[in-house]
Motif scaffolding. Structure first.
Motif, PDB file in Angstrom:
ATOM      1  N   GLN A  59      36.080  45.372  34.592  1.00  0.00           N
ATOM      2  CA  GLN A  59      37.346  45.884  35.620  1.00  0.00           C
ATOM      3  C   GLN A  59      38.029  47.089  34.711  1.00  0.00           C
ATOM      4  O   GLN A  59      38.305  46.972  33.548  1.00  0.00           O
ATOM      5  CB  GLN A  59      38.034  44.835  35.983  1.00  0.00           C
ATOM      6  CG  GLN A  59      39.214  45.451  37.039  1.00  0.00           C
ATOM      7  CD  GLN A  59      40.327  44.084  37.212  1.00  0.00           C
ATOM      8  OE1 GLN A  59      41.243  43.831  36.086  1.00  0.00           O
ATOM      9  NE2 GLN A  59      40.706  43.721  38.237  1.00  0.00           N
ATOM     10  N   THR A  73      49.816  51.478  37.920  1.00  0.00           N
ATOM     11  CA  THR A  73      48.277  51.187  38.358  1.00  0.00           C
ATOM     12  C   THR A  73      48.182  51.476  39.898  1.00  0.00           C
ATOM     13  O   THR A  73      48.994  50.709  40.615  1.00  0.00           O
ATOM     14  CB  THR A  73      48.003  49.868  37.953  1.00  0.00           C
ATOM     15  OG1 THR A  73      48.134  49.926  36.453  1.00  0.00           O
ATOM     16  CG2 THR A  73      46.414  49.452  38.030  1.00  0.00           C
ATOM     17  N   ILE A  74      47.205  52.056  40.255  1.00  0.00           N
ATOM     18  CA  ILE A  74      47.154  52.404  41.656  1.00  0.00           C
ATOM     19  C   ILE A  74      45.914  51.460  42.223  1.00  0.00           C
ATOM     20  O   ILE A  74      45.908  51.368  43.455  1.00  0.00           O
ATOM     21  CB  ILE A  74      47.067  53.866  41.817  1.00  0.00           C
ATOM     22  CG1 ILE A  74      46.178  54.648  41.039  1.00  0.00           C
ATOM     23  CG2 ILE A  74      48.416  54.428  41.647  1.00  0.00           C
ATOM     24  CD1 ILE A  74      45.715  55.929  41.476  1.00  0.00           C
ATOM     25  N   LEU A  75      45.023  51.183  41.389  1.00  0.00           N
ATOM     26  CA  LEU A  75      43.773  50.976  41.926  1.00  0.00           C
ATOM     27  C   LEU A  75      43.044  50.205  40.922  1.00  0.00           C
ATOM     28  O   LEU A  75      43.055  50.785  39.556  1.00  0.00           O
ATOM     29  CB  LEU A  75      43.058  51.742  42.629  1.00  0.00           C
ATOM     30  CG  LEU A  75      41.502  51.503  43.217  1.00  0.00           C
ATOM     31  CD1 LEU A  75      41.818  50.588  44.563  1.00  0.00           C
ATOM     32  CD2 LEU A  75      40.808  52.751  43.812  1.00  0.00           C
ATOM     33  N   THR A  76      42.163  49.179  41.021  1.00  0.00           N
ATOM     34  CA  THR A  76      41.178  48.523  40.063  1.00  0.00           C
ATOM     35  C   THR A  76      39.785  48.644  40.440  1.00  0.00           C
ATOM     36  O   THR A  76      39.804  48.749  41.845  1.00  0.00           O
ATOM     37  CB  THR A  76      41.607  47.194  39.624  1.00  0.00           C
ATOM     38  OG1 THR A  76      41.835  46.303  40.848  1.00  0.00           O
ATOM     39  CG2 THR A  76      43.004  47.174  38.641  1.00  0.00           C
ATOM     40  N   THR A 101      40.610  46.839  31.614  1.00  0.00           N
ATOM     41  CA  THR A 101      41.231  45.620  31.423  1.00  0.00           C
ATOM     42  C   THR A 101      40.485  44.658  31.074  1.00  0.00           C
ATOM     43  O   THR A 101      41.018  43.325  30.596  1.00  0.00           O
ATOM     44  CB  THR A 101      41.935  45.374  32.917  1.00  0.00           C
ATOM     45  OG1 THR A 101      40.952  45.053  33.866  1.00  0.00           O
ATOM     46  CG2 THR A 101      42.949  46.415  33.419  1.00  0.00           C
TER      47      THR A 101
ATOM     48  N   ARG B 195      47.302  41.377  35.434  1.00  0.00           N
ATOM     49  CA  ARG B 195      45.732  41.585  34.756  1.00  0.00           C
ATOM     50  C   ARG B 195      44.917  41.837  35.797  1.00  0.00           C
ATOM     51  O   ARG B 195      43.390  41.875  35.525  1.00  0.00           O
ATOM     52  CB  ARG B 195      45.368  40.548  33.658  1.00  0.00           C
ATOM     53  CG  ARG B 195      46.642  40.652  32.551  1.00  0.00           C
ATOM     54  CD  ARG B 195      46.623  41.878  31.686  1.00  0.00           C
ATOM     55  NE  ARG B 195      45.500  42.029  31.053  1.00  0.00           N
ATOM     56  CZ  ARG B 195      45.238  43.213  30.269  1.00  0.00           C
ATOM     57  NH1 ARG B 195      46.198  44.202  30.303  1.00  0.00           N
ATOM     58  NH2 ARG B 195      44.130  43.411  29.526  1.00  0.00           N
ATOM     59  N   GLY B 196      45.057  41.268  36.954  1.00  0.00           N
ATOM     60  CA  GLY B 196      44.132  41.325  38.199  1.00  0.00           C
ATOM     61  C   GLY B 196      43.766  42.505  38.928  1.00  0.00           C
ATOM     62  O   GLY B 196      44.024  43.753  38.336  1.00  0.00           O
ATOM     63  N   ASN B 197      43.327  42.659  40.211  1.00  0.00           N
ATOM     64  CA  ASN B 197      43.037  43.545  41.003  1.00  0.00           C
ATOM     65  C   ASN B 197      44.347  44.364  41.329  1.00  0.00           C
ATOM     66  O   ASN B 197      45.211  43.629  41.760  1.00  0.00           O
ATOM     67  CB  ASN B 197      42.108  43.094  42.082  1.00  0.00           C
ATOM     68  CG  ASN B 197      41.020  42.626  41.572  1.00  0.00           C
ATOM     69  OD1 ASN B 197      39.758  43.538  41.079  1.00  0.00           O
ATOM     70  ND2 ASN B 197      40.542  41.352  41.782  1.00  0.00           N
ATOM     71  N   VAL B 198      44.201  45.561  41.663  1.00  0.00           N
ATOM     72  CA  VAL B 198      45.223  46.379  42.311  1.00  0.00           C
ATOM     73  C   VAL B 198      44.437  47.030  43.571  1.00  0.00           C
ATOM     74  O   VAL B 198      43.608  47.812  43.215  1.00  0.00           O
ATOM     75  CB  VAL B 198      45.948  47.176  41.232  1.00  0.00           C
ATOM     76  CG1 VAL B 198      47.102  48.186  42.082  1.00  0.00           C
ATOM     77  CG2 VAL B 198      46.438  46.785  39.987  1.00  0.00           C
TER      78      VAL B 198
END
Lengths: 157, 289
Positions: A59, A73-76, A101, B195-198
């Motif tokens: 990720q 953080t705007i997007l993963t 991450t 620590r997960g998705n955003v």
């Protein structure tokens, strides 16, 4: 990584899976595999990055620095997703910073080489631009939804 | 006329549709900011023993002198002697409920409405997609799946919230994962510890490889979120008949008489809240509806 292994990796990724074999082979010849450890900065906002990535595993968080708020953080992005698409355009500077991450495996392309291949092969150019456009469109839709703050409390019963 | 072939089957019948029964609050658990789960039990043993609900149905909770509010059950339908309702304090009735304490008594009538078609989905992969308090009406689905795990294929829970602190039932995720539910969480706004998705919950579809022929999507949350969930599901060739949506409207009577919750040709309290998308597609997202 051999070009055969790269080809196999591209055949498994959503972004490239449906490409015609000849286009897949051209891409495989340009691609190389990269590995990043956790908490590694892949590129920074406003950099003229040279590489574009397709994430195989792990990720990556995209973040921007907001004055007064710091790193936001705007997007993963996860497996199968495209990272760093802005470099596909000649004047493209990175619109956000990217930091892993988790450990990340990705297929990388040199943006200039990719552009050159697209200029030489209209069919490849068309295939890739369709896919990139779809990704940009879906991220635009997602950004709208994020801006709407849909989970904010509302006046009800 | 609604296409009943693609709508979940009729609600569980109950003896007196407008009868309110007193129920005592046994436990109140804070879930997130301005959201709590109330465990209640009917005062009457006879009612307690006969009351049953299906995942996705709702009760009308009544406070004398203040009003009624429709709230979905969020607890295990197999343990219906104690019923859970997860409530967000957002209006007059729910704010009044927020002032109640363990041991207080409220009025309850129900259950009402259609339900998630768990029997029809046996043998399928399930993709549960939800955001915010929309997880509450789907938690009974998860409990049902856990009790009948062998009847379902792969089960995904895609859940989004505004911030990590707004996520519901976080203490249960580990147990759900251990019993074979793959959970993908995302938040709109991360804090430094996250620590997960955003990103928004429909984007989580990009992390899945779904088999469109055997996957059913069950979704509940803000209507605009549901729009995007349907878009992503259809883009993955999941048919309209296999996408189930829980709709929210201004439900008052709960039995399809008053018309407050009319949604096209349907009453959400009676034919809904759970609909197959194929049944509501012509008027879903139409501004006047």
């Amino acid at each position: 990584m051999s070009s055969e292994t790269t080809l196999q990796a591209l055949q498994e990724l959503d972004f490239t899976r449906d490409l015609p074999p000849e286009q897949m082979e051209k891409l495989a010849a340009l691609a190389f595999e990269v590995h990043f450890p956790e908490n590694f900065t892949i590129f920074r906002e406003l950099e003229a990055g040279e590489l574009i990535y397709l994430i195989k595993s792990g990720q990556v968080a995209l973040f921007v620095r907001v004055p007064g708020k710091g790193r936001t953080t705007i997007l993963t992005l996860g497996p199968g997703e495209l990272l760093g698409w802005s470099s596909l355009f000649p004047s493209g500077r990175k619109t956000a910073s990217a930091r892993t991450t988790t450990p990340v495996e990705a297929i990388a392309f040199n943006a200039a080489q990719l552009r050159e291949a697209m200029e030489e092969d209209n069919a490849l150019c068309c295939s890739l631009l369709w896919r990139v456009t779809q990704i940009i469109a879906s991220r635009l839709k997602a950004t709208r939804l994020q801006l709407l703050d849909i989970y904010a409390p509302s006046q009800e019963h | 006329m609604l296409n009943t072939m693609t709508t979940p089957t009729a609600p569980v019948p109950h003896p007196g549709p407008m009868l309110t029964f007193p129920a005592r609050i046994l436990e109140i658990k804070e879930e997130a900011y301005a959201i709590a789960t109330y465990q209640i039990a009917f005062e009457s043993e006879a009612v307690r023993k006969t009351y049953r609900f299906r995942p996705g149905q709702f009760n009308m909770l009544y406070l004398p002198g203040i009003g009624e509010v429709p709230i979905s059950m969020s607890s295990d339908p197999a343990e219906s002697e104690v019923i859970g309702h997860t409530i967000r304090y957002a209006g007059n009735v729910t704010r009044a409920i927020s002032r109640l304490q363990t041991g207080d008594v409220i009025g309850v009538r129900g259950p009402y409405g259609s339900y998630w078609p768990m029997e029809r989905l046996i043998g399928d992969d399930l993709c549960i997609v939800t955001g915010g308090i929309g997880l509450a009406p789907l938690r009974p689905v998860i409990y049902h799946v856990l009790r009948h795990r062998e009847q379902y294929g792969r089960v995904y829970l895609l859940y989004g919230a505004r911030t990590p602190k707004d996520m519901l039932y976080t203490d249960e995720y580990e147990a759900w994962k251990q019993q074979g539910i793959q959970i993908l969480l995302t938040v709109d706004r991360a804090d430094p510890s996250w620590r997960g998705n955003v990103g928004v919950v429909p984007m989580l579809f990009y992390q899945l490889r779904l088999d469109p022929k055997k996957t059913a999507v069950l979704t509940c949350g803000p209507e605009i979120m549901i729009h995007f969930v349907i878009y992503e599901a259809l883009a993955r060739r999941i048919s309209k008949e296999r996408i189930y949506v829980s709709m929210e409207r201004n439900m008052k009577c709960g039995v399809g008489l008053c018309g407050h919750c009319q949604f096209g040709p349907a009453f959400v309290c009676k034919e809904g809240p759970v609909f197959a998308y194929a049944a509501i597609e012509p008027f879903f997202g139409v501004e006047e509806f």
